[in-house]
Structure formats: structure tokens, C-alpha cells
Design an enzyme around this catalytic site. Structure first.
Site, PDB file in Angstrom:
ATOM      1  CG  HIS A  77     -76.778  35.002  16.060  1.00 15.96           C
ATOM      2  ND1 HIS A  77     -77.993  35.523  16.448  1.00 15.96           N
ATOM      3  CD2 HIS A  77     -76.203  34.494  17.182  1.00 15.96           C
ATOM      4  CE1 HIS A  77     -78.131  35.344  17.748  1.00 15.96           C
ATOM      5  NE2 HIS A  77     -77.060  34.714  18.229  1.00 15.96           N
ATOM      6  CD  GLU A  78     -73.358  31.535  17.460  1.00 14.12           C
ATOM      7  OE1 GLU A  78     -72.526  31.854  18.335  1.00 14.12           O
ATOM      8  OE2 GLU A  78     -74.551  31.294  17.709  1.00 14.12           O
TER       9      GLU A  78
ATOM     10  CG  HIS B  66     -72.683  36.026  20.110  1.00 16.22           C
ATOM     11  ND1 HIS B  66     -73.367  36.867  20.943  1.00 16.22           N
ATOM     12  CD2 HIS B  66     -73.586  35.112  19.679  1.00 16.22           C
ATOM     13  CE1 HIS B  66     -74.638  36.479  21.003  1.00 16.22           C
ATOM     14  NE2 HIS B  66     -74.800  35.420  20.238  1.00 16.22           N
TER      15      HIS B  66
ATOM     16  CG  ASP C  17     -77.358  35.169  22.473  1.00 23.06           C
ATOM     17  OD1 ASP C  17     -76.455  34.426  22.844  1.00 23.06           O
ATOM     18  OD2 ASP C  17     -77.707  35.295  21.276  1.00 23.06           O
TER      19      ASP C  17
HETATM   20 ZN    ZN Z   1     -76.481  34.179  20.124  1.00 21.48          ZN
END
Ligand code: ZN
Length: 370
Positions: free
Chosen positions: A68-69, A72, A170
Site C-alpha cells: 500500500h505504501e 503511494h 488518504d
Molecule cells: Zn495510504
């Protein structure tokens, strides 16, 4: 004390484990293992299998948070944002990066990439599990396929949770990016932070009273509400401050009346000079060379009776933070806060043009926010 440990690099970004993550790892494994419903093992030889599966679930879970990171970070890198590291901590991951781009489209893409990764992993796991258990129903209980089901389910929750329209989620960034298409960046941040705070407030109440007859009060919601409230306030504050200070040249707020001292001066002499000149920091100069900086705090560490025997060169900081005179005040603030120091020296070519302290910045802010 060292609180995080690097375990490797992905896309050139150091991946770190925070100490809280190492503590929570066995706890998670224990929770998964002691939950009889998903694993359903009873005899002794199967108990060890249960622990292995529980441990695997925990590792896979945090790997998906890492992904997930990375989602980004992929877009951040693409837009030229520098990423210092990704750290896995108690509840999730944090990619620590330089300032986020003030371009609504870029910020929105960067923010949504993380939840998209979580949704993709979640959907793939659930589909895979559905297909397998559809073919062979006995597989769905008490084995590796249950790990996949659990992983899918938790990833979907992570995706939804991160889309909450509140900083520091987010969703809060997506909301700000959307507002920023029709108003200034500061206004958009303040509006998004306001919505985040309202959201936190409602969540807190929900946590205290629950929904009568439907959901019990839950302290987790109160905790998350606090987390969101603080995150929203912090985001609004730092953004406002840096946008205001960006318009201020360092030259306007520094004090140019500088008094320098010699490295061979004693602390006794320094303290007399400080009372006379009333400055808190002094560049240390020998000949034409800058040797360091000495401050009131440095002086204060030496007891009164020893001050005649200790020299400025013994207590000064040698690694001086400097900033060019054509920089803006927000850059000075960034330098002061990342290095956790009280002041920076302002340089003009190779000579010292002034000194800029935290107090100067605070004063400038107070005047400008009027
Ligand atoms: Zn996030």
C-alpha cells in the site's frame, strides 16, 4: 535509542521496521492463532500448524500494508517527491516524504494509489478463495485458504479505512486535492481539515454512545477519532505556516546585527558579552573562517565555577546550519525543525549576512497572520 531497523530497499527506498511493529507481531500471531473459528485445529500436531499459519497471516498482512505504501511512493517518485523511507509501525505503515506536490491532480493520484493497491490485493484474494472453495468446499475451513480469505477481507477494510475523508487518511488528501481545484491551497487544506475534525467529532460520539440497539459503544472509535482530530489540526497548521513563510525572504526576518566571537574566548567572557548584547547565539570566527556557533544553551551547560577555564571552542557546535540569503523563510523553518536547532546562519556568497532564529520566525508569523 534506535527505534527502527532497516530490513531492505525497494525502488531505492529504505524499508524499516519500527520497534512497535516488532512488539505487535507476536500479539497479532497469537490473536490469529487463538481464534478457533478460522483455523479449527484441535489436536496437538495441528496446533503447531495453526501457529505457523497465524504467523504467515501476520507477515502477509504487513506485506500488503507495505505494498500500500509502495503504491503511494511509486507516484510520489514519479512526481519528483523524495522519499526518505517507509516504516512499518504498530498500526500500519508510513512513507516519510518531502513536501507533497501542491498540484491537485498529482496529490490525488498519489493519495489514491495506496487504497487502490489494498483493494486490488483484497479482491484478488477473495476471488481466488471463492474459486478454490467453490471447487472444493472443504478447503474453506481451517487451512491455508482461510489465510487467503482473511487477508482479502482485511485488505478491503484497510482500503476503506484509508478513504475516510479526513487527514491524515488518504481520503483527507483526496478531499483537499478536490477542493484545491477551485480555491487556494491553504483554504482547501483548512476546509478539508475542518471536515476531518467534524468527522472525528462524530466518530468520537459514535464510540461513546454507539448506535442504540445496533452497535455497542467502542473505545477503538474514540482512539481513532483522537488520531484523526490531531492529524487534521496538524496538517492545517503546518500547511498554513509554510505557505505564509514561503512569501517571506530570509533577508526580511533575519537579524543582521551580528556579533561574532573568537574560539579562544572563555565562557566567562562569553556570558558577560551575552548580558551586554542580549543575543542568544553567536557565530564563532577565527580569522575569516567560520568555526562554529555558540548559544546560550551551550554556555548554560558549564557550571559557574568552571566558566573561567572552559573555552568557546570546547562547547560550540561545529556543524553549522547555513542558508543562502535569497532563500525563503519556509526553507529556514524546514532546516530548523528537521535538524532540531534554534537558529541558522544566513550567508551571502561566502560571508555571514545574518542570523535567523526560531523566535524570529514565530514573530514573523504572528505579524503576518494578522
Ligand atoms: Zn495510504
Amino acid at each position: 535509542m534506535k527505534v527502527s531497523f532497516q530490513i531492505g530497499k525497494i525502488m531505492g527506498i529504505p524499508i524499516k521496521l519500527h520497534i512497535t511493529f516488532l512488539l505487535i507481531l507476536p500479539v497479532f500471531a497469537l490473536i490469529f492463532a487463538s481464534n478457533p473459528a478460522p483455523y479449527g485445529f484441535s489436536n496437538v500436531s495441528e496446533v503447531s500448524t495453526r501457529y505457523i499459519l497465524a504467523f504467515a497471516t501476520t507477515i502477509l498482512l504487513f506485506s500488503s500494508i507495505l505494498l500500500h505504501e509502495i503504491g503511494h511512493s511509486y507516484f510520489a517518485k514519479k512526481y519528483g517527491v523524495k522519499i526518505d523511507s517507509i516504516t512499518l509501525l504498530l498500526f500500519g505503515g508510513v512513507a516519510s516524504m518531502e513536501e507533497i506536490p501542491r498540484n491537485p491532480a498529482q496529490e490525488a493520484k498519489m493519495a489514491i494509489a495506496g487504497p487502490m493497491v489494498s483493494f486490488t490485493i483484497g479482491t484478488m484474494c477473495l476471488l481466488f478463495n471463492g474459486v478454490i472453495s467453490g471447487l472444493q468446499p472443504s478447503f474453506s475451513d481451517g487451512n491455508i485458504f482461510h489465510v487467503i480469505w482473511l487477508l482479502g477481507y482485511i485488505n478491503l477494510i484497510v482500503g476503506v479505512f484509508n478513504l475516510l475523508p479526513a487527514f491524515p487518511m488518504d481520503g483527507g488528501r483526496i478531499l483537499r486535492a478536490w477542493f484545491a481545484t477551485s480555491m487556494s491551497y491553504v483554504k482547501a487544506t483548512q476546509k478539508a481539515a475542518y471536515i476531518g475534525k467534524m468527522f472525528a467529532f462524530m466518530m468520537g460520539i459514535f464510540g461513546i454512545v454507539g448506535v442504540p440497539g445496533l452497535i455497542y459503544p467502542n473505545p477503538w472509535f474514540i482512539l481513532i477519532a483522537f488520531f484523526i482530530y490531531i492529524g487534521a489540526s496538524e496538517e492545517a497548521r503546518t500547511t498554513t505556516v509554510s505557505v505564509i513563510l514561503e512569501k517571506v525572504p530570509v533577508q526580511k526576518v533575519m537579524s543582521s546585527d551580528i556579533v561574532s566571537v573568537q574560539p579562544s574566548m572563555t565562557i566567562d567572557e562569553l556570558s558577560k558579552l551575552m548580558f551586554e548584547k542580549k543575543h542568544m547565539g553567536y557565530p564563532v570566527i577565527e580569522g575569516n573562517n567560520l568555526k562554529g556557533i555558540v548559544t546560550f544553551t551551550d554556555m548554560h551547560t558549564i557550571p559557574q565555577q568552571e566558566r573561567a577555564n572552559v573555552l568557546v571552542s570546547d562547547v560550540m557546535t561545529r556543524d553549522v546550519a547555513t542558508i543562502p540569503i535569497d532563500a525563503d523563510a519556509s526553507e529556514a523553518l524546514k532546516l530548523i525543525s528537521t535538524r532540531n536547532i534554534g537558529r541558522v546562519l544566513v550567508t551571502d556568497n561566502n560571508s555571514i549576512a545574518g542570523i535567523l532564529s526560531r523566535t524570529d520566525l514565530v514573530r514573523a508569523l504572528q505579524l503576518l497572520s494578522e
